[in-house]
Design a protein around this motif. Structure first.
Motif, PDB file in Angstrom:
ATOM      1  N   SER A  79       0.833  -1.204   0.000  1.00 52.77           N
ATOM      2  CA  SER A  79       0.000   0.000   0.000  1.00 52.77           C
ATOM      3  C   SER A  79       0.868   1.255   0.000  1.00 52.77           C
ATOM      4  O   SER A  79       0.539   2.243  -0.660  1.00 52.77           O
ATOM      5  N   ILE A  80       1.966   1.208   0.748  1.00 56.96           N
ATOM      6  CA  ILE A  80       2.907   2.330   0.757  1.00 56.96           C
ATOM      7  C   ILE A  80       3.529   2.498  -0.625  1.00 56.96           C
ATOM      8  O   ILE A  80       3.622   3.612  -1.158  1.00 56.96           O
ATOM      9  N   GLN A  81       3.950   1.396  -1.232  1.00 56.64           N
ATOM     10  CA  GLN A  81       4.562   1.450  -2.559  1.00 56.64           C
ATOM     11  C   GLN A  81       3.590   2.004  -3.594  1.00 56.64           C
ATOM     12  O   GLN A  81       3.993   2.750  -4.488  1.00 56.64           O
ATOM     13  N   ALA A  82       2.311   1.643  -3.483  1.00 57.56           N
ATOM     14  CA  ALA A  82       1.310   2.147  -4.422  1.00 57.56           C
ATOM     15  C   ALA A  82       1.188   3.657  -4.329  1.00 57.56           C
ATOM     16  O   ALA A  82       0.846   4.330  -5.314  1.00 57.56           O
ATOM     17  N   GLY A  83       1.490   4.210  -3.160  1.00 60.10           N
ATOM     18  CA  GLY A  83       1.407   5.649  -2.954  1.00 60.10           C
ATOM     19  C   GLY A  83       2.409   6.436  -3.771  1.00 60.10           C
ATOM     20  O   GLY A  83       2.244   7.650  -3.964  1.00 60.10           O
ATOM     21  N   VAL A  84       3.448   5.776  -4.271  1.00 57.93           N
ATOM     22  CA  VAL A  84       4.412   6.450  -5.137  1.00 57.93           C
ATOM     23  C   VAL A  84       3.707   7.027  -6.357  1.00 57.93           C
ATOM     24  O   VAL A  84       4.039   8.108  -6.841  1.00 57.93           O
ATOM     25  N   ASN A  85       2.703   6.309  -6.831  1.00 56.98           N
ATOM     26  CA  ASN A  85       1.923   6.735  -7.994  1.00 56.98           C
ATOM     27  C   ASN A  85       0.611   7.405  -7.593  1.00 56.98           C
ATOM     28  O   ASN A  85      -0.333   7.452  -8.392  1.00 56.98           O
ATOM     29  N   LYS A  86       0.558   7.888  -6.360  1.00 63.00           N
ATOM     30  CA  LYS A  86      -0.627   8.581  -5.832  1.00 63.00           C
ATOM     31  C   LYS A  86      -1.856   7.670  -5.785  1.00 63.00           C
ATOM     32  O   LYS A  86      -2.997   8.149  -5.835  1.00 63.00           O
ATOM     33  N   ASN A  87      -1.613   6.380  -5.699  1.00 63.83           N
ATOM     34  CA  ASN A  87      -2.704   5.418  -5.547  1.00 63.83           C
ATOM     35  C   ASN A  87      -2.872   5.148  -4.053  1.00 63.83           C
ATOM     36  O   ASN A  87      -2.116   4.381  -3.465  1.00 63.83           O
ATOM     37  N   TYR A  88      -3.855   5.790  -3.458  1.00 61.37           N
ATOM     38  CA  TYR A  88      -4.019   5.728  -2.004  1.00 61.37           C
ATOM     39  C   TYR A  88      -5.151   4.809  -1.556  1.00 61.37           C
ATOM     40  O   TYR A  88      -5.415   4.708  -0.358  1.00 61.37           O
ATOM     41  N   GLN A  89      -5.830   4.158  -2.487  1.00 61.75           N
ATOM     42  CA  GLN A  89      -7.033   3.407  -2.109  1.00 61.75           C
ATOM     43  C   GLN A  89      -6.728   2.271  -1.118  1.00 61.75           C
ATOM     44  O   GLN A  89      -7.542   1.969  -0.235  1.00 61.75           O
ATOM     45  N   HIS A  90      -5.557   1.658  -1.258  1.00 63.34           N
ATOM     46  CA  HIS A  90      -5.237   0.523  -0.386  1.00 63.34           C
ATOM     47  C   HIS A  90      -4.906   0.986   1.034  1.00 63.34           C
ATOM     48  O   HIS A  90      -5.368   0.384   2.009  1.00 63.34           O
ATOM     49  N   ILE A  91      -4.131   2.054   1.155  1.00 59.43           N
ATOM     50  CA  ILE A  91      -3.831   2.566   2.489  1.00 59.43           C
ATOM     51  C   ILE A  91      -5.078   3.178   3.115  1.00 59.43           C
ATOM     52  O   ILE A  91      -5.278   3.104   4.332  1.00 59.43           O
ATOM     53  N   GLU A  92      -5.965   3.741   2.306  1.00 58.45           N
ATOM     54  CA  GLU A  92      -7.224   4.263   2.841  1.00 58.45           C
ATOM     55  C   GLU A  92      -8.062   3.136   3.433  1.00 58.45           C
ATOM     56  O   GLU A  92      -8.706   3.316   4.478  1.00 58.45           O
ATOM     57  N   ARG A  93      -8.027   1.997   2.787  1.00 55.07           N
ATOM     58  CA  ARG A  93      -8.750   0.828   3.330  1.00 55.07           C
ATOM     59  C   ARG A  93      -8.190   0.451   4.692  1.00 55.07           C
ATOM     60  O   ARG A  93      -8.940   0.168   5.633  1.00 55.07           O
ATOM     61  N   LEU A  94      -6.867   0.431   4.809  1.00 52.62           N
ATOM     62  CA  LEU A  94      -6.237   0.078   6.084  1.00 52.62           C
ATOM     63  C   LEU A  94      -6.556   1.097   7.177  1.00 52.62           C
ATOM     64  O   LEU A  94      -6.811   0.735   8.322  1.00 52.62           O
TER      65      LEU A  94
END
Length: 204
Positions: free
Chosen positions: A183-198
């Protein structure tokens, strides 16, 4: 420059620790002993922050976070509270270059910390997005030599407390470390949906 190639004190290990313990003021060579000391000192920092009545009032900046880090580890490490000067990575993933940290800290302050006093007015979903995105960006910056994860959780607790939600239980995150790190790695591309779920799962 890697964390192993630099002559910086941040890259040095305590003699006799078999490169398991960073160079420290206490001459500790046992990894478990150091973990215990850091944990005790962190509890004391939490107590200080959350029992000070005016700690959640006024403006809030990265300097406050650096002060936390220094208060926590200042009696242990020379570099406590200072922006790191060496490259760092985890599991093949590189955190932000030291050359980019100060610029991105200013952006982090403008995008997130400047909104500190607006937290009580945020809706639940606005708060989830704010906490999730700010957490990812802080971890990607990785401003300190050590303790970024624990300081980031303290920051989340502090922000959630300001918003009236209290501190958080991170046991769910600890149970799903792989998903968290992805989820942190996805944030590199401004993809926050996974960390938002957490975050949504642990905010009451």
């Amino acid at each position: 420059m890697s964390k192993y190639e630099s002559d910086s004190v941040e890259a040095q290990y305590q003699p006799g620790s078999e490169r398991l313990v960073l160079a420290n003021k206490l001459a500790i060579v046992d990894e478990t002993e150091m973990d215990d000391i850091e944990a005790v000192l962190l509890v004391k920092l939490y107590e200080k922050i959350f029992t000070t009545t005016d700690s959640k009032n006024g403006t809030f900046s990265f300097q406050n976070i650096a002060n936390w880090h220094r208060q926590w580890l200042g009696n242990v490490y020379e570099w406590a509270g200072k922006i790191r000067s060496i490259d760092m990575g985890k599991g093949g993933f590189q955190f932000m270059s030291p050359l980019q940290i100060e610029k991105n800290i200013r952006l982090f302050e403008g995008e997130y910390l400047s909104r500190f006093n607006n937290l009580p007015e945020m809706t639940d979903e606005e708060l989830v997005s704010f906490i999730a995105q700010s957490h990812v960006e802080f971890i990607l910056i990785h401003p300190f030599r050590e303790g970024n994860g624990r300081i980031s959780r303290l920051l989340m607790d502090f922000l959630c407390s300001k918003a009236g939600k209290g501190t958080l239980d991170y046991s769910l995150w600890d149970e799903h470390k792989d998903f968290y790190f992805k989820s942190i790695q996805a944030g590199v591309n401004k993809n926050y949906q996974h960390i938002e779920r957490l975050v949504r799962d642990i905010i009451k």
